[in-house]
Enzyme design. Structure first.
Site, mmCIF file in Angstrom:
data_model
loop_
_atom_site.group_PDB
_atom_site.id
_atom_site.type_symbol
_atom_site.label_atom_id
_atom_site.label_comp_id
_atom_site.label_asym_id
_atom_site.label_seq_id
_atom_site.Cartn_x
_atom_site.Cartn_y
_atom_site.Cartn_z
ATOM 1 N N THR A 52 0.871 -1.179 0.000
ATOM 2 C CA THR A 52 0.000 0.000 0.000
ATOM 3 C C THR A 52 0.903 1.222 0.000
ATOM 4 O O THR A 52 1.633 1.449 0.976
ATOM 5 C CB THR A 52 -0.886 0.029 1.261
ATOM 6 O OG1 THR A 52 -1.664 -1.158 1.299
ATOM 7 C CG2 THR A 52 -1.809 1.243 1.241
ATOM 8 N N LYS B 234 -7.713 1.664 -3.176
ATOM 9 C CA LYS B 234 -7.394 1.205 -1.808
ATOM 10 C C LYS B 234 -7.543 2.349 -0.792
ATOM 11 O O LYS B 234 -8.169 2.179 0.259
ATOM 12 C CB LYS B 234 -5.951 0.670 -1.812
ATOM 13 C CG LYS B 234 -5.307 0.470 -0.470
ATOM 14 C CD LYS B 234 -5.658 -0.847 0.166
ATOM 15 C CE LYS B 234 -5.089 -0.909 1.569
ATOM 16 N NZ LYS B 234 -5.484 -2.105 2.273
ATOM 17 N N LYS C 128 -1.745 5.050 8.594
ATOM 18 C CA LYS C 128 -0.940 5.136 7.363
ATOM 19 C C LYS C 128 -1.849 5.372 6.154
ATOM 20 O O LYS C 128 -1.601 6.256 5.334
ATOM 21 C CB LYS C 128 -0.144 3.829 7.177
ATOM 22 C CG LYS C 128 0.540 3.725 5.831
ATOM 23 C CD LYS C 128 1.120 2.340 5.560
ATOM 24 C CE LYS C 128 1.553 2.268 4.103
ATOM 25 N NZ LYS C 128 2.153 0.989 3.726
HETATM 26 P P1 NAD Z 1 5.886 -5.967 7.220
HETATM 27 O O1 NAD Z 1 6.677 -4.847 7.811
HETATM 28 O O2 NAD Z 1 5.540 -7.148 8.066
HETATM 29 O O3 NAD Z 1 6.652 -6.538 5.908
HETATM 30 C C1 NAD Z 1 7.401 -5.730 5.030
HETATM 31 C C2 NAD Z 1 8.670 -6.496 4.729
HETATM 32 O O4 NAD Z 1 9.427 -5.777 3.756
HETATM 33 C C3 NAD Z 1 9.580 -6.646 5.965
HETATM 34 O O5 NAD Z 1 9.805 -8.026 6.208
HETATM 35 C C4 NAD Z 1 10.859 -5.918 5.555
HETATM 36 O O6 NAD Z 1 12.046 -6.517 6.055
HETATM 37 C C5 NAD Z 1 10.783 -6.021 4.040
HETATM 38 N N1 NAD Z 1 11.626 -5.053 3.338
HETATM 39 C C6 NAD Z 1 11.702 -3.703 3.543
HETATM 40 N N2 NAD Z 1 12.592 -3.167 2.673
HETATM 41 C C7 NAD Z 1 13.075 -4.190 1.939
HETATM 42 C C8 NAD Z 1 14.029 -4.274 0.884
HETATM 43 N N3 NAD Z 1 14.672 -3.195 0.429
HETATM 44 N N4 NAD Z 1 14.277 -5.495 0.337
HETATM 45 C C9 NAD Z 1 13.640 -6.596 0.799
HETATM 46 N N5 NAD Z 1 12.730 -6.581 1.783
HETATM 47 C C10 NAD Z 1 12.456 -5.391 2.346
HETATM 48 O O7 NAD Z 1 4.570 -5.311 6.610
HETATM 49 P P2 NAD Z 1 3.215 -6.061 6.171
HETATM 50 O O8 NAD Z 1 2.240 -6.011 7.271
HETATM 51 O O9 NAD Z 1 3.560 -7.354 5.515
HETATM 52 O O10 NAD Z 1 2.691 -5.024 5.055
HETATM 53 C C11 NAD Z 1 3.276 -4.945 3.762
HETATM 54 C C12 NAD Z 1 2.457 -3.976 2.929
HETATM 55 O O11 NAD Z 1 1.102 -4.434 2.868
HETATM 56 C C13 NAD Z 1 2.396 -2.555 3.519
HETATM 57 O O12 NAD Z 1 2.467 -1.634 2.467
HETATM 58 C C14 NAD Z 1 1.048 -2.530 4.233
HETATM 59 O O13 NAD Z 1 0.509 -1.221 4.319
HETATM 60 C C15 NAD Z 1 0.225 -3.413 3.309
HETATM 61 N N6 NAD Z 1 -0.930 -4.056 3.960
HETATM 62 C C16 NAD Z 1 -0.811 -4.638 5.181
HETATM 63 C C17 NAD Z 1 -1.919 -5.235 5.768
HETATM 64 C C18 NAD Z 1 -1.824 -5.900 7.118
HETATM 65 O O14 NAD Z 1 -2.861 -6.231 7.709
HETATM 66 N N7 NAD Z 1 -0.614 -6.136 7.656
HETATM 67 C C19 NAD Z 1 -3.156 -5.246 5.104
HETATM 68 C C20 NAD Z 1 -3.241 -4.685 3.819
HETATM 69 C C21 NAD Z 1 -2.114 -4.078 3.262
#
Ligand code: NAD
Length: 296
Positions: free
Chosen positions: A93, A168, A243
C-alpha cells in the site's frame, strides 16, 4: 508453473508467497530480515542471496513492502536485471505518485507492471482470500490475473496505472470514517441507556448498516468474531489505518479534493495511536471516543 520472485516476506508477504508455492509455482524470495527468510523457507520458498538474484530468471516479480520509498528503491535496483517482458506486481500500500513512478521505471526497462494493493489483512493473506485492486494496462492485467488467483478471493481491475492504490485509499478512508461513526453511535447509546444489542439489532438492519457495524462491530457481543471480543488484538492495526488515512489526505491535497471527514479521521487516529494504541486493532478507537471529553 511460473517462476516468481517475491520481495518483502513480512506479515503479508510470507503467507502470500506460501499460497503461490502451494499453487505449484517456483517462488524465489528475498527480505532484509533473516527470520522472515527462515519462515518463508519453511513454506517452500527458495531463498535468494539478494533482490537482484531473486529476479534474474523470474517471469513475475511481486513486491510487498512497507512504503513508496522502499518500492522505488527496490525497483531501481532490480529493473535493469529483470527478464525482458517480465511482469512486475506491487502489492504494497503506497502513495499514488510513487505507484505511478514505479510503473514508469518498469516501462523504461521494457517490463509490464501493475499496482495491486490488497485488503483482507493477514487472515486473508493466509486463507488466499485477499481482494486485489489493480491498476495497469489490459495486457498487464490479463497476464497478472492467473498469478494473483491463488492469493485472491476477488480481483478488480480499477483502470490505468495507480488506480489500484487510488481505490485502496478511497476504500480505507470510508472504513476509517465509518468505524468512528459506529464507535460514536455506541458511545452515545451507552450514555442514553440503550443496550449494545438493541442498537445493533436496529442499526444492522436499518440505514445505519455498514461493514464496521455488521462484520467488525467495535463492542463485544453482537459479532463474536470481531476484535472487540479479543481485547482489540489486530486484525488491522491502528498504525496501518493511520498510514492509509495519511495516504488518502496526501492524495486529496495533491488533487485539491475536499475530504473534511477523512482529515478529521486522520487526526483522531493520530491521537489514538499516540496514546499507546498503535498496535491495537483500529476498531478500539471506540475506547478513545468513550473516554474523550465533550467540548461544550
Ligand atoms: P511488514 O513490515 O511485516 O513486511 C514488510 C517487509 O518488507 C519486511 O519483512 C521488511 O524486512 C521487508 N523489506 C523492507 N525493505 C526491503 C528491501 N529493500 N528489500 C527486501 N525486503 C524489504 O509489513 P506487512 O504487514 O507485511 O505489510 C506490507 C504492505 O502491505 C504494507 O504496504 C502494508 O501497508 C500493506 N498491507 C498490510 C496489511 C496488514 O494487515 N498487515 C493489510 C493490507 C495491506
Amino acid at each position: 508453473m511460473t517462476t516468481i520472485a517475491f520481495i518483502g516476506l513480512g506479515h503479508m508477504g510470507n503467507p502470500m508467497a506460501a499460497n503461490l508455492v502451494k499453487a505449484g509455482h517456483k517462488v524465489l524470495g528475498y527480505d532484509l530480515i533473516t527470520e522472515n527468510l527462515t519462515a518463508a523457507e519453511g513454506n517452500g520458498v527458495t531463498i535468494a542471496a539478494s533482490a537482484q538474484a531473486a529476479v534474474a530468471d523470474a517471469d513475475v516479480v511481486i513486491t510487498m513492502l512497507p512504503a513508496g520509498k522502499h518500492v522505488l528503491s527496490v525497483y531501481e535496483a532490480i529493473a535493469r536485471g529483470a527478464k525482458h517482458g517480465a511482469l512486475f506486481i506491487d502489492s504494497s500500500t503506497i502513495d499514488v505518485d510513487s505507484a505511478r513512478k514505479a510503473h514508469a521505471i518498469a516501462k523504461d526497462h521494457g517490463l509490464l507492471s501493475i499496482d495491486a494493493p490488497v485488503s483482507g489483512g493477514i487472515g486473508g493473506a493466509a486463507a488466499g482470500t485477499l481482494t486485489f485492486m489493480v491498476g495497469g494496462s489490459d495486457e498487464a492485467f490479463a497476464k497478472a490475473e492467473p498469478v494473483l488467483k491463488p492469493m485472491a478471493g476477488r480481483i478488480v481491475h480499477c483502470g490505468e496505472a495507480g488506480n489500484g492504490q487510488a481505490a485502496k485509499i478511497c476504500n480505507n478512508m470510508i472504513l476509517g470514517i465509518s468505524m468512528i461513526g459506529v464507535g460514536e453511535a455506541f458511545t452515545l447509546a451507552e450514555k442514553l441507556g440503550l443496550s449494545h444489542k438493541a442498537l445493533f439489532d436496529v442499526a444492522s438492519t436499518s440505514s445505519g448498516q455498514c461493514w464496521s457495524l455488521t462484520t467488525y462491530c467495535p463492542v463485544p457481543g453482537p459479532v463474536p468474531t470481531s476484535p472487540a471480543n479479543n481485547g482489540y488484538k489486530p486484525g488491522f492495526a491502528a498504525a496501518l489505518m493511520l498510514k492509509d488515512l495519511k495516504l488518502s489526505q496526501e492524495a486529496a491535497l495533491s488533487v485539491g479534493a475536499a475530504t473534511p471527514l477523512g482529515a478529521h479521521a486522520e487526526a483522531l487516529y493520530a491521537q489514538y495511536g499516540a496514546a499507546g494504541n498503535e498496535g491495537s486493532d483500529f476498531s478500539g478507537i471506540i475506547n478513545f471516543l468513550r473516554d474523550a471529553k465533550r467540548e461544550a
